[in-house]
Enzyme design. Structure first.
Site, mmCIF file in Angstrom:
data_model
loop_
_atom_site.group_PDB
_atom_site.id
_atom_site.type_symbol
_atom_site.label_atom_id
_atom_site.label_comp_id
_atom_site.label_asym_id
_atom_site.label_seq_id
_atom_site.Cartn_x
_atom_site.Cartn_y
_atom_site.Cartn_z
ATOM 1 N N LYS A 72 0.833 -1.210 0.000
ATOM 2 C CA LYS A 72 0.000 0.000 0.000
ATOM 3 C C LYS A 72 0.865 1.256 0.000
ATOM 4 O O LYS A 72 0.627 2.180 -0.769
ATOM 5 C CB LYS A 72 -0.897 0.050 1.251
ATOM 6 C CG LYS A 72 -1.839 -1.116 1.406
ATOM 7 C CD LYS A 72 -2.691 -0.969 2.660
ATOM 8 C CE LYS A 72 -1.933 -1.025 3.969
ATOM 9 N NZ LYS A 72 -1.283 -2.320 4.255
ATOM 10 N N ARG A 109 -9.350 1.415 8.581
ATOM 11 C CA ARG A 109 -8.906 0.059 8.880
ATOM 12 C C ARG A 109 -9.960 -0.739 9.620
ATOM 13 O O ARG A 109 -9.747 -1.914 9.911
ATOM 14 C CB ARG A 109 -7.688 0.164 9.770
ATOM 15 C CG ARG A 109 -6.447 -0.429 9.185
ATOM 16 C CD ARG A 109 -5.437 -0.414 10.294
ATOM 17 N NE ARG A 109 -4.245 -1.094 9.938
ATOM 18 C CZ ARG A 109 -3.242 -0.522 9.294
ATOM 19 N NH1 ARG A 109 -3.299 0.715 8.900
ATOM 20 N NH2 ARG A 109 -2.173 -1.245 9.043
ATOM 21 N N ARG A 133 11.830 -6.207 4.403
ATOM 22 C CA ARG A 133 11.602 -4.752 4.350
ATOM 23 C C ARG A 133 12.589 -4.024 5.251
ATOM 24 O O ARG A 133 12.877 -4.470 6.353
ATOM 25 C CB ARG A 133 10.184 -4.425 4.794
ATOM 26 C CG ARG A 133 9.998 -2.905 4.924
ATOM 27 C CD ARG A 133 8.585 -2.484 4.880
ATOM 28 N NE ARG A 133 7.823 -3.000 5.996
ATOM 29 C CZ ARG A 133 6.540 -2.719 6.171
ATOM 30 N NH1 ARG A 133 5.906 -1.971 5.291
ATOM 31 N NH2 ARG A 133 5.901 -3.202 7.197
ATOM 32 N N ARG A 156 11.657 -2.737 10.915
ATOM 33 C CA ARG A 156 10.655 -2.148 11.805
ATOM 34 C C ARG A 156 10.355 -3.095 12.956
ATOM 35 O O ARG A 156 10.280 -4.302 12.753
ATOM 36 C CB ARG A 156 9.374 -1.884 11.015
ATOM 37 C CG ARG A 156 9.078 -0.414 10.817
ATOM 38 C CD ARG A 156 8.018 -0.192 9.778
ATOM 39 N NE ARG A 156 6.714 -0.752 10.105
ATOM 40 C CZ ARG A 156 5.639 -0.613 9.333
ATOM 41 N NH1 ARG A 156 5.723 0.079 8.213
ATOM 42 N NH2 ARG A 156 4.486 -1.154 9.670
ATOM 43 N N ARG A 170 -0.450 -9.264 13.118
ATOM 44 C CA ARG A 170 -1.032 -8.199 12.287
ATOM 45 C C ARG A 170 -1.896 -8.780 11.174
ATOM 46 O O ARG A 170 -2.930 -8.204 10.817
ATOM 47 C CB ARG A 170 0.083 -7.337 11.679
ATOM 48 C CG ARG A 170 0.724 -6.414 12.715
ATOM 49 C CD ARG A 170 2.047 -5.877 12.251
ATOM 50 N NE ARG A 170 1.947 -5.009 11.093
ATOM 51 C CZ ARG A 170 2.973 -4.712 10.296
ATOM 52 N NH1 ARG A 170 4.161 -5.228 10.533
ATOM 53 N NH2 ARG A 170 2.801 -3.917 9.277
HETATM 54 P P1 AP5 Z 1 4.936 -1.627 1.763
HETATM 55 O O1 AP5 Z 1 4.607 -0.756 0.606
HETATM 56 O O2 AP5 Z 1 5.783 -1.073 2.830
HETATM 57 O O3 AP5 Z 1 3.603 -2.304 2.342
HETATM 58 P P2 AP5 Z 1 2.394 -1.715 3.153
HETATM 59 O O4 AP5 Z 1 1.177 -2.394 2.644
HETATM 60 O O5 AP5 Z 1 2.420 -0.221 3.148
HETATM 61 O O6 AP5 Z 1 2.760 -2.305 4.568
HETATM 62 P P3 AP5 Z 1 2.706 -1.722 6.029
HETATM 63 O O7 AP5 Z 1 3.321 -2.774 6.907
HETATM 64 O O8 AP5 Z 1 3.295 -0.359 6.123
HETATM 65 O O9 AP5 Z 1 1.224 -1.695 6.264
HETATM 66 P P4 AP5 Z 1 0.514 -1.866 7.565
HETATM 67 O O10 AP5 Z 1 -0.834 -1.640 7.100
HETATM 68 O O11 AP5 Z 1 0.701 -3.070 8.354
HETATM 69 O O12 AP5 Z 1 1.265 -0.787 8.493
HETATM 70 P P5 AP5 Z 1 0.998 0.758 8.753
HETATM 71 O O13 AP5 Z 1 2.280 1.451 8.676
HETATM 72 O O14 AP5 Z 1 -0.160 1.251 7.963
HETATM 73 O O15 AP5 Z 1 5.617 -2.958 1.178
HETATM 74 C C1 AP5 Z 1 6.090 -3.987 2.046
HETATM 75 C C2 AP5 Z 1 7.469 -4.482 1.553
HETATM 76 O O16 AP5 Z 1 7.311 -5.192 0.324
HETATM 77 C C3 AP5 Z 1 8.449 -3.339 1.256
HETATM 78 O O17 AP5 Z 1 9.737 -3.747 1.648
HETATM 79 C C4 AP5 Z 1 8.346 -3.146 -0.255
HETATM 80 O O18 AP5 Z 1 9.547 -2.664 -0.802
HETATM 81 C C5 AP5 Z 1 8.022 -4.561 -0.740
HETATM 82 N N1 AP5 Z 1 7.110 -4.550 -1.888
HETATM 83 C C6 AP5 Z 1 6.064 -3.701 -2.120
HETATM 84 N N2 AP5 Z 1 5.427 -4.034 -3.273
HETATM 85 C C7 AP5 Z 1 6.068 -5.139 -3.750
HETATM 86 C C8 AP5 Z 1 5.885 -5.962 -4.916
HETATM 87 N N3 AP5 Z 1 4.900 -5.722 -5.797
HETATM 88 N N4 AP5 Z 1 6.731 -7.004 -5.075
HETATM 89 C C9 AP5 Z 1 7.742 -7.249 -4.184
HETATM 90 N N5 AP5 Z 1 7.964 -6.496 -3.085
HETATM 91 C C10 AP5 Z 1 7.144 -5.461 -2.875
HETATM 92 O O19 AP5 Z 1 0.508 0.677 10.266
HETATM 93 C C11 AP5 Z 1 1.359 0.247 11.307
HETATM 94 C C12 AP5 Z 1 0.558 0.133 12.587
HETATM 95 O O20 AP5 Z 1 0.000 1.407 12.946
HETATM 96 C C13 AP5 Z 1 -0.651 -0.812 12.554
HETATM 97 O O21 AP5 Z 1 -0.287 -2.151 12.793
HETATM 98 C C14 AP5 Z 1 -1.528 -0.202 13.658
HETATM 99 O O22 AP5 Z 1 -1.077 -0.587 14.926
HETATM 100 C C15 AP5 Z 1 -1.285 1.291 13.507
HETATM 101 N N6 AP5 Z 1 -2.278 1.929 12.616
HETATM 102 C C16 AP5 Z 1 -2.021 2.565 11.420
HETATM 103 N N7 AP5 Z 1 -3.149 3.031 10.877
HETATM 104 C C17 AP5 Z 1 -4.151 2.705 11.725
HETATM 105 C C18 AP5 Z 1 -5.573 2.901 11.713
HETATM 106 N N8 AP5 Z 1 -6.185 3.514 10.689
HETATM 107 N N9 AP5 Z 1 -6.286 2.405 12.756
HETATM 108 C C19 AP5 Z 1 -5.693 1.793 13.785
HETATM 109 N N10 AP5 Z 1 -4.368 1.559 13.861
HETATM 110 C C20 AP5 Z 1 -3.600 2.018 12.847
#
Ligand code: AP5
Ligand code: ZN
Length: 214
Positions: free
Chosen positions: A13, A88, A127, A160, A171
């Site tokens: 994402k 979410r 990552r 991370r 998660r």
């Molecule tokens: P990446 O693009 O980093 O993936 P992502 O989907 O953004 O993953 P996140 O882990 O950041 O999402 P998340 O939803 O768990 O965490 P968030 O930060 O939102 O890609 C992942 C890896 O794969 C990278 O290394 C990339 O290079 C590689 N990659 C990407 N595309 C690829 C492809 N096509 N092929 C191969 N490799 C690829 O949230 C973190 C925490 O914050 C949550 O757990 C929660 O506790 C809290 N939080 C955040 N938002 C909320 C909310 N709205 N409500 C409640 N809690 C929240």
């Protein structure tokens, strides 16, 4: 254009949201990045959020909703934005719809980046995130020019805290239980679009651009 990115943790994402933001010249709003910046700066919000994030749990809705509603009301969001990591939960989606409806607006697209759980586990272990600017890389799929050093700001890259394997499993469970119902929610709203997130980063992006229109 107002876009929501949906998908499991690690589906890509953030990677795609950054590319969309750059192409369409709209802000990228990542709630995960906002929380991580708050943790880094030692704010009250950061302290509260960290206890949930380190366990792989969602931060409570009340800590997230106002923050996003305020952010999308800012001047730079008037031509659109891409939301990454929000909503979410169903209550978050309802709160967003309500806030937008109050000003006569609605979301245009919810893009589901679809990746099976098996691929996710492998991705998260590779990552690496920059301690300076938060940029994300992957040891295998999105390597930096110099290993361990951010291409953008030259700072060090780390795994991370919530990307450790036990926390990733947790998660994923939380995602299936609390976030996946949004697929039905946005299907019913008629704005869900699904892309295959298992292909190369640029191919995923081309598929998204195809859906959004150039
Ligand atoms: P990446 O693009 O980093 O993936 P992502 O989907 O953004 O993953 P996140 O882990 O950041 O999402 P998340 O939803 O768990 O965490 P968030 O930060 O939102 O890609 C992942 C890896 O794969 C990278 O290394 C990339 O290079 C590689 N990659 C990407 N595309 C690829 C492809 N096509 N092929 C191969 N490799 C690829 O949230 C973190 C925490 O914050 C949550 O757990 C929660 O506790 C809290 N939080 C955040 N938002 C909320 C909310 N709205 N409500 C409640 N809690 C929240
Ligand atoms: Zn950096």
């Amino acid at each position: 254009m107002k876009i929501i990115m949906l998908g499991a943790p690690g589906a890509g994402k953030g990677t795609q949201a950054k590319k969309i933001a750059a192409k369409y010249n709209i802000p990228h709003i990542s709630t995960g990045d906002i929380f991580r910046a708050n943790i880094k700066n030692g704010t009250e919000l950061g302290k509260k959020a960290q206890t949930y994030m380190d366990q792989g749990l969602l931060v409570p809705d009340e800590l997230v909703v106002d923050l996003v509603v305020d952010r999308v009301g800012q001047e730079d969001c008037k031509d659109g934005y891409v939301l990454d990591g929000f909503p979410r939960t169903i209550p978050q989606a309802e709160a967003l719809d309500k806030a937008l409806a109050a000003i006569g607006e609605k979301m245009d697209f919810a893009i589901d980046v679809d990746v099976p759980d098996e691929n996710i586990i492998r991705r998260m272990g590779g990552r690496r995130a920059c301690v300076g600017c938060g940029a994300t890389y992957h040891l295998e799929y999105a390597p930096t020019k110099v290993e361990g050093i951010c291409d953008t700001c030259g700072k060090e890259l780390i795994l991370r805290e919530d990307d450790k394997p036990e926390t990733v499993q947790k998660r994923l469970g939380v995602y299936h239980e609390q976030t996946q119902p949004l697929i039905d929610y946005y299907t019913a709203a008629g704005i869900l679009r699904t892309v295959d997130g298992t292909v190369d980063i640029n191919d995923v992006f081309q598929a998204i651009v195809g859906l959004l229109g150039a």
